[in-house]
Structures are given as C-alpha cells and as structure tokens.
Design an enzyme around this catalytic site. Structure first.
Site, short mmCIF file in Angstrom:
data_model
loop_
_atom_site.label_atom_id
_atom_site.label_comp_id
_atom_site.label_asym_id
_atom_site.label_seq_id
_atom_site.Cartn_x
_atom_site.Cartn_y
_atom_site.Cartn_z
N HIS A 1 -12.36 -16.57 113.75
CA HIS A 1 -11.93 -15.29 114.35
C HIS A 1 -12.86 -14.79 115.46
O HIS A 1 -13.14 -13.60 115.56
CB HIS A 1 -11.79 -14.23 113.28
N HIS B 1 -4.36 -8.79 112.53
CA HIS B 1 -4.84 -9.08 111.18
C HIS B 1 -4.64 -7.92 110.20
O HIS B 1 -5.49 -7.68 109.34
CB HIS B 1 -6.33 -9.47 111.25
N GLU C 1 -0.27 -13.53 110.14
CA GLU C 1 -0.95 -13.57 111.42
C GLU C 1 -0.23 -14.55 112.35
O GLU C 1 -0.36 -15.76 112.20
CB GLU C 1 -2.41 -14.00 111.23
#
Length: 349
Positions: free
Chosen positions: A111, A183, A314
């Site tokens: 991420h 997210h 996601e």
C-alpha cells in the site's frame, strides 16, 4: 444537496485538516477528510429508510494518527498508493533499472510504503455542482522509492441514487507503477454485529493464487468448487474456515469489461436489508474479510473493533503486477493519463 465543511483536527506537524460532509436529498451522508483522502463515515439506508454508519472509522483525526492506529495500520477508508496491495520483496525492475521500496509488510511492500497516500494531507476543492470534493496530491520523484513525479486527483461525489462515485486521475513525468484503490471497511449492520452473515456475490470466475506471504504465484485459478466461488451469493462466513491464512485476503479477476464501468460485487445484509453494489472500471477486486482486526482500536460507538467487524472490496489492478508480466500492465508512462472509476451504490430492500 449540500456540502458541509468543518475542522477535523491537526496533524503532528500542526497542519489543520478539514472534514467535508456530502448529503443528498434522500438524507444519505458521506464524510471525507483531506488527510489520506479518507472516507470517515457513510450513512446509508436500511429497508425502512433508517440511516446507519456502514464504514469503520473514527470521529476525529486523532483516531487515524495515534500510536495504536499507526501500529496496527488498517488503512480505514483511505486512498492507498502509489501502489495499492503488495509488491514482492519491495523490488521491481523498470526500463532496465531496479527499484527498492520499503518492506513494510515483511517481506513485502504494501500500500505505498511507510508513508503512503493514506498518511498525507491532500489539497482540496469543493465541487458543489457535483455534490463532491476533489482531492489532489503531488507525489515527488523518489517518494517511497518510486520513480517520477506523480500528480494524483481523487474526486468523491454523492448522487441522488445513493451512489458514492470515486473518480481517479494521475499523470507522471517518468514511467512508474500506479495502482490506486479505496480501502473502506464496510459493515452493513452499522457495527451491530460482525460481517460473517453478509451475503456476497462477485462477478469473478477466477482469483489470483497466492503464496504464504500473499504474493501471487502467477496462476489464475477457476473458483468453481472452491470457497472462493461467489459467482452466486454465499454468506462471507459460510466457508471462511476453509480458507488458508485465517480468511479472505485475495484478488478476484473480474469478468472482462475492457475498461467499461461494470458491476463487480453485490453485498446484502439480510437483517437490515441493506444492499451495496460495487461498480468499477478496474480488472480486479481485493476481497478482505478483516482478518487482522484485533480489538486494539475503538470504534465510533465506543466498542472494540474486533476480527470480522468489517470487510473491504478494493477495486484494483492485480497485486505484484510490476513483477508479473502476464498480469494487466500497471506502468504509467509520461503523456498517458491514469483513469479509474469506482462506484459504491447503497439501497435497502
């Protein structure tokens, strides 16, 4: 439709952060902050029209910046980047050069690294004609190890059809991998109970098989006859004990739509009657069942946020694509424009 603006708190560096609340004529509300482009709350209707907050989050900025949150770092409601999901061993090669990234999810990169897009203050412009806000961020060349200066914008807008529309755009001055995603952790009971009873349908006939560190092996496996088959509705909890690694944290390969906006997932919470449909232009969606929520964080209602209290859908390109030549390309070149649209639509029945 109107946009309400208020102060949400200050960062450790003393930067004041704002909260923007979008509301439509039906009363649905979405609150977003320019810290991390985070969605902090979504008030969505049940079958009787009763509104409840259906995303995990906190009532002030401190919840997203304190030591406990930084330690567990669940990315509640944030836009993550420059590369959402994992890159194997924090390394990739591009145009003959190898790049090294933080291995913040050892042994892999996750991420965007130690300080990804979820932890920066974005510029903001209110868009009243769209009942929305546009967040912008300039990621400098070399930030978190990535090449190129990347200009990113994410627009959130709320329609009269109870759709939260996310529109992403990015440009770069050097070739760089880009994979942005949202997210939020959803719980359509409004955190009244866990998410195991939610019914899930995914328009995906394959998923990306992963190794024991959640990096794709390169195999796209058919879901038929596996606990990953959500081509028809199944409750999240029905087969979760059959999934190695403690639950779902897998990328599903959506049926090809060639970049068109298409239905990716439908979630139904049977008691409240709440329904969430997810539409996207992306080729994949990561379904995560809140496996690592451990009760150390406290939710908006004062209760601990425990395992399975939220799920994520996601929308994305596939994990580790920079190292997987058979996966859809994630490299953005100068002169190109990265575009992505994802819609979360809420209703009650």
């Amino acid at each position: 439709m109107h946009i309400k603006r208020e102060t949400f708190g200050k960062t450790k560096d003393g930067i004041e952060v704002q909260l923007y609340t979008l509301q439509n004529e039906k009363g649905m509300q979405v609150s977003v902050t320019n810290y991390g482009a985070i969605v902090t709350s979504v008030l969505a209707p049940d079958k009787d029209g009763k509104l409840e907050d259906v995303v995990l989050g906190f009532p002030s900025l401190d919840g997203y910046t304190n030591e406990a949150y930084q330690k567990s770092h669940p990315y509640f409601g944030a836009v993550v980047g420059r590369y959402g999901n994992r890159i194997a061993k924090g390394k990739f090669a591009l145009n003959g050069k190898e790049y090294s990234l933080a291995t913040n999810n050892a042994p892999n990169h996750l991420h965007g690294g130690n300080i990804g897009f979820d932890q920066v203050v974005w510029g903001v412009e209110e868009l009243p004609e769209q009942n929305g806000v546009q967040f912008t961020y300039l990621s400098p060349d070399g930030e978190e190890g990535y090449p190129g200066t990347l200009l990113v914008s994410v627009t959130y807008s709320l329609t009269e059809e109870n759709e939260l529309v996310l529109t992403y755009k990015a440009t770069t001055d050097q070739a760089t991998p880009v994979n942005l995603t949202h997210h939020s952790y959803f719980n359509l009971t409004g955190e009244a109970e866990d998410i195991l009873g939610h019914g899930l349908t995914l328009n995906a006939d394959q998923y990306t098989v992963v190794n024991d560190t959640l990096i794709p092996t390169g195999e796209l496996r058919n879901v038929t006859g596996t606990p990953f088959d959500f081509t028809t509705a199944h409750s999240i909890g029905e087969r979760i004990s059959q999934v190695e690694g403690g639950g779902y944290d897998h990328n599903f390969v959506l049926r090809k739509t060639e970049g068109a906006l298409a239905l990716a997932a439908t979630v139904v919470e049977p008691q409240s009657g709440r329904i969430m449909e997810v539409f996207t232009t992306e080729p994949g969606v990561q379904f995560y069942s809140g496996n690592f929520l451990d009760g150390t964080l406290t939710g908006k209602k004062g209760q601990p946020i425990t395992k399975r209290m939220g799920f994520c859908l996601e929308t994305q390109h596939f994990p580790d694509s920079p190292n997987q030549p058979t996966f859809p390309n994630t490299v953005l070149e100068p002169g190109q424009v990265y575009r992505q649209t994802t819609v979360y639509k809420f209703s009650g029945k």
